[in-house]
Design a protein around this motif. Sequence first.
Motif, mmCIF file in Angstrom:
data_model
loop_
_atom_site.group_PDB
_atom_site.id
_atom_site.type_symbol
_atom_site.label_atom_id
_atom_site.label_comp_id
_atom_site.label_asym_id
_atom_site.label_seq_id
_atom_site.Cartn_x
_atom_site.Cartn_y
_atom_site.Cartn_z
ATOM 1 N N UNK A 111 4.877 -18.861 -25.537
ATOM 2 C CA UNK A 111 4.916 -19.848 -24.440
ATOM 3 C C UNK A 111 3.729 -19.615 -23.515
ATOM 4 N N UNK A 112 3.491 -18.337 -23.177
ATOM 5 C CA UNK A 112 2.362 -18.005 -22.288
ATOM 6 C C UNK A 112 1.038 -18.456 -22.928
ATOM 7 N N UNK A 113 0.898 -18.180 -24.221
ATOM 8 C CA UNK A 113 -0.335 -18.576 -24.919
ATOM 9 C C UNK A 113 -0.511 -20.090 -24.893
ATOM 10 N N UNK A 114 0.591 -20.803 -25.164
ATOM 11 C CA UNK A 114 0.505 -22.270 -25.180
ATOM 12 C C UNK A 114 0.154 -22.814 -23.797
ATOM 13 N N UNK A 115 0.752 -22.195 -22.754
ATOM 14 C CA UNK A 115 0.430 -22.653 -21.391
ATOM 15 C C UNK A 115 -1.043 -22.388 -21.071
ATOM 16 N N UNK A 116 -1.520 -21.195 -21.469
ATOM 17 C CA UNK A 116 -2.940 -20.889 -21.219
ATOM 18 C C UNK A 116 -3.821 -21.894 -21.944
ATOM 19 N N UNK A 117 -3.387 -22.255 -23.142
ATOM 20 C CA UNK A 117 -4.179 -23.195 -23.934
ATOM 21 C C UNK A 117 -4.262 -24.550 -23.244
ATOM 22 N N UNK A 118 -3.116 -25.079 -22.770
ATOM 23 C CA UNK A 118 -3.187 -26.410 -22.151
ATOM 24 C C UNK A 118 -3.885 -26.321 -20.796
ATOM 25 N N UNK A 119 -3.799 -25.141 -20.137
ATOM 26 C CA UNK A 119 -4.557 -24.988 -18.875
ATOM 27 C C UNK A 119 -6.051 -25.025 -19.172
ATOM 28 N N UNK A 120 -6.431 -24.493 -20.344
ATOM 29 C CA UNK A 120 -7.855 -24.512 -20.700
ATOM 30 C C UNK A 120 -8.315 -25.944 -21.024
ATOM 31 N N UNK A 121 -7.343 -26.863 -21.261
ATOM 32 C CA UNK A 121 -7.699 -28.282 -21.411
ATOM 33 C C UNK A 121 -7.698 -28.968 -20.039
ATOM 34 N N UNK A 122 -7.633 -28.152 -18.977
ATOM 35 C CA UNK A 122 -7.597 -28.630 -17.579
ATOM 36 C C UNK A 122 -6.297 -29.343 -17.222
ATOM 37 N N UNK A 123 -5.206 -29.072 -17.945
ATOM 38 C CA UNK A 123 -3.898 -29.586 -17.522
ATOM 39 C C UNK A 123 -3.414 -28.729 -16.348
ATOM 40 N N UNK A 124 -2.671 -29.351 -15.445
ATOM 41 C CA UNK A 124 -2.155 -28.630 -14.272
ATOM 42 C C UNK A 124 -0.702 -28.252 -14.517
ATOM 43 N N UNK B 13 -5.698 -33.557 -2.155
ATOM 44 C CA UNK B 13 -6.841 -32.668 -2.430
ATOM 45 C C UNK B 13 -7.905 -33.443 -3.216
ATOM 46 N N UNK B 14 -7.484 -34.562 -3.806
ATOM 47 C CA UNK B 14 -8.439 -35.502 -4.383
ATOM 48 C C UNK B 14 -9.249 -34.952 -5.536
ATOM 49 N N UNK B 15 -8.809 -33.808 -6.082
ATOM 50 C CA UNK B 15 -9.533 -33.313 -7.244
ATOM 51 C C UNK B 15 -11.011 -33.053 -6.934
ATOM 52 N N UNK B 16 -11.267 -32.604 -5.692
ATOM 53 C CA UNK B 16 -12.677 -32.510 -5.247
ATOM 54 C C UNK B 16 -13.520 -31.554 -6.072
ATOM 55 N N UNK B 17 -12.890 -30.640 -6.781
ATOM 56 C CA UNK B 17 -13.703 -29.673 -7.530
ATOM 57 C C UNK B 17 -13.694 -29.968 -9.028
ATOM 58 N N UNK B 18 -13.328 -31.194 -9.358
ATOM 59 C CA UNK B 18 -13.281 -31.586 -10.775
ATOM 60 C C UNK B 18 -14.650 -31.348 -11.429
ATOM 61 N N UNK B 19 -14.641 -30.666 -12.553
ATOM 62 C CA UNK B 19 -15.886 -30.438 -13.292
ATOM 63 C C UNK B 19 -16.700 -29.263 -12.776
ATOM 64 N N UNK B 20 -16.300 -28.684 -11.643
ATOM 65 C CA UNK B 20 -17.065 -27.535 -11.115
ATOM 66 C C UNK B 20 -16.576 -26.249 -11.789
ATOM 67 N N UNK B 21 -17.545 -25.428 -12.174
ATOM 68 C CA UNK B 21 -17.181 -24.153 -12.803
ATOM 69 C C UNK B 21 -17.168 -23.076 -11.714
ATOM 70 N N UNK B 22 -16.026 -22.429 -11.574
ATOM 71 C CA UNK B 22 -15.890 -21.454 -10.495
ATOM 72 C C UNK B 22 -15.508 -20.085 -11.066
#
Length: 396
Positions: free
Chosen positions: A131-144, A179-188
């Motif tokens: 479950x943790x791996x799957x969540x990390x995976x979808x987070x890496x697709x930028x899912x919240x 928050x308007x997704x202001x940091x969309x696409x920014x690599x932090x």
Amino acid sequence: MLQNKKILIGVTGSIAAYKIPILVRLLIKAGAEVKVVLTPAAKEFVSPLVLSTLSKNEALVDLSTNNSWANHVQLGRWADVLLIAPLSCNTLAKFANGSCDNLLTAVYLSATCPVVVAPAMDEDMWHHPSTKNNLSKIASYSNHIIPVEKGELASGLIGDGRMAEPETIVKWLEDFFLSGNQLKGKKVLITAGPTYEAIDPVRFIGNHSSGKMGIAIAKELKKCGAEVTLIIGPTQVELPVVNQVIKVRSAEEMYNACDKIFSQTDIAILNAAVADYTPVIVAEEKIKKQDGVLEIELKKTKDILKHLGEIKTLKQFLVGFALETTNEKEYALKKLRDKNADMIVLNSLNDNGAGFGYDTNKITIFDKQQNEYSFETKTKTEVAADIVNTIVKLYV
Ligand code: CTP
């Protein structure tokens, strides 16, 4: 905040689906437009008729009915946000692996809008590594991911895994649109936690940093749509679901990890409590007790913030932290200048509820023009929001 927002809810087969009619009502009341897609299993838990009636739109289950085809691409494009609530283990696994076996998985794969998921499962399933791996995976697709809550579960057990309450989900969506997704696409890049400097195979020099502040900032950045890499020293605290987590131990490992990815980074936030000194020699064998004084010779570690300040380009934004006990403002501004940071966050150990180990913090932020932004004592989550909002104001 949700007025006229188009919200597409995907319901999956989980007992928590009984709460979705309440969620739909709350969203409609808040002025949102709502459409609902259910998986075939979800129909066992909540009625499509109820959801159609409350949402004022036909709740869809099948890819095609009576020779008509549900246009999953159009649905994904119609929505301002795709909210999967509740998200079952099974559908999570399908999302993580790109399966497309029903209308909802097809909508998920073709959605161009932000995707938010509110998982719901029993505690043991929630804690399973897959479950943790799957969540990390979808987070890496930028899912919240809206965190699960602790409480009574369908199994009768009490623990983690309850879907967030409908009111919490509505609040999350309001904050999200605000928050308007202001940091969309920014690599932090964010560093967090302590570092451990080995003395011998069993001992180290460390500090009391828990990593909680950095983790709270990482979560807040993710909420604003950033692509987050967390570089974190040894900690017992549960790690957040962000795009990448790099675990390190020593100051040198943290330095190397930061140096490697900094050139592909827009914003770097150096929150870690990095050791300033490390033993000159690490004993290969455990040091045995002996009479008299034991002396350990220490050398300076490389200063990561200073290094990144030296190599940063005009497009990059660098944030440092200062933990001070005296002449706080003067020392913080000196660090800002000396390390060529764009912003520095000062914690004063003289403030009640601030510093290592607390769940609260009190900060003052300074920018390059020496503007000062003061904040009250708040929870670390709220402080993280203040820090990220200030970065957005100064950088974006
Ligand atoms: N920092 C770093 N690399 C180090 C040491 C610190 O990147 N080797 C960063 C921290 O993450 C933080 C800031 O530098 O953002 C803190 O500055 P620093 O001068 O190291 O603070 P102190 O350790 O408190 O130093 P001093 O004893 O000079 O106050």
